[in-house]
Design a protein around this motif. Structure first.
Motif, PDB file in Angstrom:
ATOM      1  N   ASP A   1       2.045   2.057  -3.397  1.00 12.83           N
ATOM      2  CA  ASP A   1       0.985   2.637  -4.219  1.00 12.83           C
ATOM      3  C   ASP A   1       0.834   4.126  -3.928  1.00 12.83           C
ATOM      4  O   ASP A   1       0.685   4.941  -4.849  1.00 12.83           O
ATOM      5  CB  ASP A   1      -0.330   1.896  -3.966  1.00 12.83           C
TER       6      ASP A   1
ATOM      7  N   HIS B   1       0.835  -1.205   0.000  1.00 12.30           N
ATOM      8  CA  HIS B   1       0.000   0.000   0.000  1.00 12.30           C
ATOM      9  C   HIS B   1       0.869   1.254   0.000  1.00 12.30           C
ATOM     10  O   HIS B   1       0.568   2.235  -0.714  1.00 12.30           O
ATOM     11  CB  HIS B   1      -0.924   0.001   1.216  1.00 12.30           C
TER      12      HIS B   1
ATOM     13  N   GLN C   1       3.769   5.962  -5.463  1.00 10.13           N
ATOM     14  CA  GLN C   1       3.637   6.034  -6.915  1.00 10.13           C
ATOM     15  C   GLN C   1       2.738   7.199  -7.323  1.00 10.13           C
ATOM     16  O   GLN C   1       3.014   7.914  -8.300  1.00 10.13           O
ATOM     17  CB  GLN C   1       3.087   4.720  -7.451  1.00 10.13           C
TER      18      GLN C   1
END
Length: 271
Positions: free
Chosen positions: A178, A175, A181
């Motif tokens: 993510d 997570h 990103q």
């Protein structure tokens, strides 16, 4: 009595960090191995983590036997003096295990639940950072004499250099990746040092515009959080909260609020 007491605590924290840092720097065995694991098989403890914590707590207890402790490697006691020491004997253990230089000794002292002294020693940098509540933050090592620390002037968020860290539990780390990103296109760039204490001190020293991480423990951030705040940075967690295991954020004043708001929108604190 507060000023002399805080000076005493600072001097003791400096000496403990100096000795532990020297032990870790000079005593690292060539065949250093994992002694135990914590949250996952890759969240490791080495024999040197344990030795450094014992050195720190023994030294402090010799001078202040009534104080309490909260140590990463288990040195926990209540105490009766109103002072509690929060100790991370080796922040950046995986870096240390691999022979990378970014690791630190972090020692903070709380008085009646409020952090009043923080020292972070980074032996491989040759630098030590310290702060006393209300008296600013300073560092020695990379500068001539002792330098007063001050965070950088705040750039727009899209020009901010931000650091973060990743958890050792796979689901949490996935997570976090993510979130990172989605954050990268919105800031100048992201760094990852592997030491929360050093990241917080780098915010204080103007080497980073901001830092955030999920999953920290009190020993990861107690000293560095005080050093960052005393250097003029703003620290917190989720909006309206102090730094917690859910989320810790530190940044120059103009970066803090937009970064914190963006991290909230991105769900940086979620499972």
């Amino acid at each position: 009595m507060t000023e002399p007491l805080h000076t005493e605590l600072l001097q003791l924290a400096h000496e403990a960090a100096r000795r532990a840092g020297a032990l870790l720097r000079d005593g690292r065995p060539a065949d250093l191995a994992v002694a135990a694991t914590k949250s996952s098989p890759i969240d490791v403890v080495t024999e040197m983590d344990i030795a450094a914590e014992k050195l720190i707590t023994t030294l402090i207890a010799e001078h202040r036997p009534r104080d309490g402790f909260l140590g990463e490697e288990g040195s926990t006691s209540e105490g009766t003096s109103g002072i509690r020491w929060i100790v991370d004997p080796l922040d950046g253990t995986v870096n240390y295990l691999y022979g990378l230089p970014t690791w630190a000794v972090s020692i903070a002292a709380e008085q009646d639940g409020e952090t009043v002294v923080g020292v972070v020693a980074a032996p491989m940098r040759g630098e030590t950072y310290h702060a006393v509540r209300g008296r600013g933050a300073r560092a020695t090592g990379a500068w001539v004499g002792e330098r007063r620390l001050a965070c950088r002037p705040s750039p727009p968020l899209d020009q901010a250099l931000v650091s973060t860290g990743f958890n050792y539990v796979t689901e949490v780390k996935t997570h976090q990746a993510d979130v990172a990103q989605r954050l990268i296109p919105l800031v100048r760039d992201i760094r990852r040092s592997g030491s929360a204490a050093i990241d917080l001190c780098d915010v204080a020293a103007g080497r980073l515009d901001g830092y955030y991480e999920r999953g920290l423990h009190p020993w990861d951030l107690a000293a560095g959080d005080l050093i960052a705040r005393e250097a003029g940075a703003v620290t917190g967690g989720r909006p309206g909260e102090r730094p917690t295991g859910e989320l810790a954020v530190a940044a120059s004043p103009g970066v803090f609020q937009p970064l914190q708001g963006l991290l909230e929108d991105l769900g940086a604190w979620h499972d």
